[in-house]
Scaffold this motif. Structure first.
Motif, PDB file in Angstrom:
ATOM      1  N   ARG A 107      42.456  71.008  36.807  1.00 42.86           N
ATOM      2  CA  ARG A 107      42.958  69.692  37.200  1.00 42.86           C
ATOM      3  C   ARG A 107      44.054  69.260  36.251  1.00 42.86           C
ATOM      4  N   CYS A 108      45.107  68.699  36.819  1.00 43.09           N
ATOM      5  CA  CYS A 108      46.197  68.176  36.009  1.00 43.09           C
ATOM      6  C   CYS A 108      45.679  66.984  35.207  1.00 43.09           C
ATOM      7  N   GLU A 109      46.070  66.916  33.955  1.00 43.30           N
ATOM      8  CA  GLU A 109      45.619  65.826  33.097  1.00 43.30           C
ATOM      9  C   GLU A 109      46.719  64.830  32.772  1.00 43.30           C
ATOM     10  N   ALA A 110      47.956  65.141  33.163  1.00 41.06           N
ATOM     11  CA  ALA A 110      49.064  64.218  32.915  1.00 41.06           C
ATOM     12  C   ALA A 110      48.889  62.977  33.794  1.00 41.06           C
ATOM     13  N   VAL A 125      45.123  66.189  40.297  1.00 40.08           N
ATOM     14  CA  VAL A 125      45.684  67.158  41.236  1.00 40.08           C
ATOM     15  C   VAL A 125      45.243  68.558  40.804  1.00 40.08           C
ATOM     16  N   THR A 126      44.872  69.400  41.753  1.00 37.29           N
ATOM     17  CA  THR A 126      44.496  70.775  41.446  1.00 37.29           C
ATOM     18  C   THR A 126      45.750  71.567  41.061  1.00 37.29           C
ATOM     19  N   VAL A 127      45.666  72.250  39.940  1.00 37.57           N
ATOM     20  CA  VAL A 127      46.778  73.081  39.465  1.00 37.57           C
ATOM     21  C   VAL A 127      46.254  74.484  39.190  1.00 37.57           C
ATOM     22  N   ILE A 182      50.633  76.059  35.836  1.00 42.02           N
ATOM     23  CA  ILE A 182      51.921  76.622  36.238  1.00 42.02           C
ATOM     24  C   ILE A 182      52.443  75.923  37.481  1.00 42.02           C
ATOM     25  N   SER A 183      51.557  75.691  38.457  1.00 41.52           N
ATOM     26  CA  SER A 183      51.994  75.102  39.725  1.00 41.52           C
ATOM     27  C   SER A 183      50.794  74.536  40.471  1.00 41.52           C
ATOM     28  N   SER A 184      51.068  73.591  41.366  1.00 34.60           N
ATOM     29  CA  SER A 184      50.017  73.089  42.245  1.00 34.60           C
ATOM     30  C   SER A 184      49.982  73.891  43.547  1.00 34.60           C
ATOM     31  N   TYR A 185      50.831  74.891  43.653  1.00 32.58           N
ATOM     32  CA  TYR A 185      50.879  75.761  44.833  1.00 32.58           C
ATOM     33  C   TYR A 185      50.181  77.083  44.519  1.00 32.58           C
ATOM     34  N   ARG A 186      48.973  77.215  45.023  1.00 29.71           N
ATOM     35  CA  ARG A 186      48.154  78.399  44.743  1.00 29.71           C
ATOM     36  C   ARG A 186      48.876  79.696  45.095  1.00 29.71           C
ATOM     37  N   SER A 187      49.506  79.750  46.261  1.00 29.87           N
ATOM     38  CA  SER A 187      50.128  81.001  46.710  1.00 29.87           C
ATOM     39  C   SER A 187      51.235  81.450  45.747  1.00 29.87           C
ATOM     40  N   ASN A 188      51.953  80.511  45.162  1.00 27.47           N
ATOM     41  CA  ASN A 188      53.003  80.867  44.192  1.00 27.47           C
ATOM     42  C   ASN A 188      52.401  81.539  42.963  1.00 27.47           C
TER      43      ASN A 188
END
Length: 86
Positions: free
Chosen positions: A24-27, A33-35, A53-59
């Motif tokens: 989870r994003c801590e900012a 938001v799941t990261v 790194i990203s909130s886009y799992r596929s990336n």
């Protein structure tokens, strides 16, 4: 033990495996938001962890696959991630 076997054993012990991580994003601007990130293991020992790194799992899945295919090492993982993001 034969010399070739010793070399193979040494190589397998130093080979790195990269896996996907989820957190989870801590900012403040993205709290909750799941990261996705990655963790690199040498054997069963974590040698590098990059957690957001990203909130886009596929990336990030693509990046993890690339790291494993290219046999990225703990010494170059940060540069690989930086290059991937730019």
């Amino acid at each position: 033990m034969k010399q070739a076997d010793k070399k193979l054993t040494a190589h397998l012990q130093t080979e790195c495996k990269t896996i996907l991580t989820e957190g989870r994003c801590e900012a403040e601007e993205c709290e909750g938001v799941t990261v996705y990130g990655l963790a690199m293991y040498q054997g069963d020992k974590p040698v590098a962890v990059i957690s957001d790194i990203s909130s886009y799992r596929s990336n990030v899945e693509e990046l993890v696959a690339l790291c494993n295919r290219a046999q990225v090492t703990k010494d170059t993982i940060w540069d690989v991630v930086d290059d991937y993001l730019t």
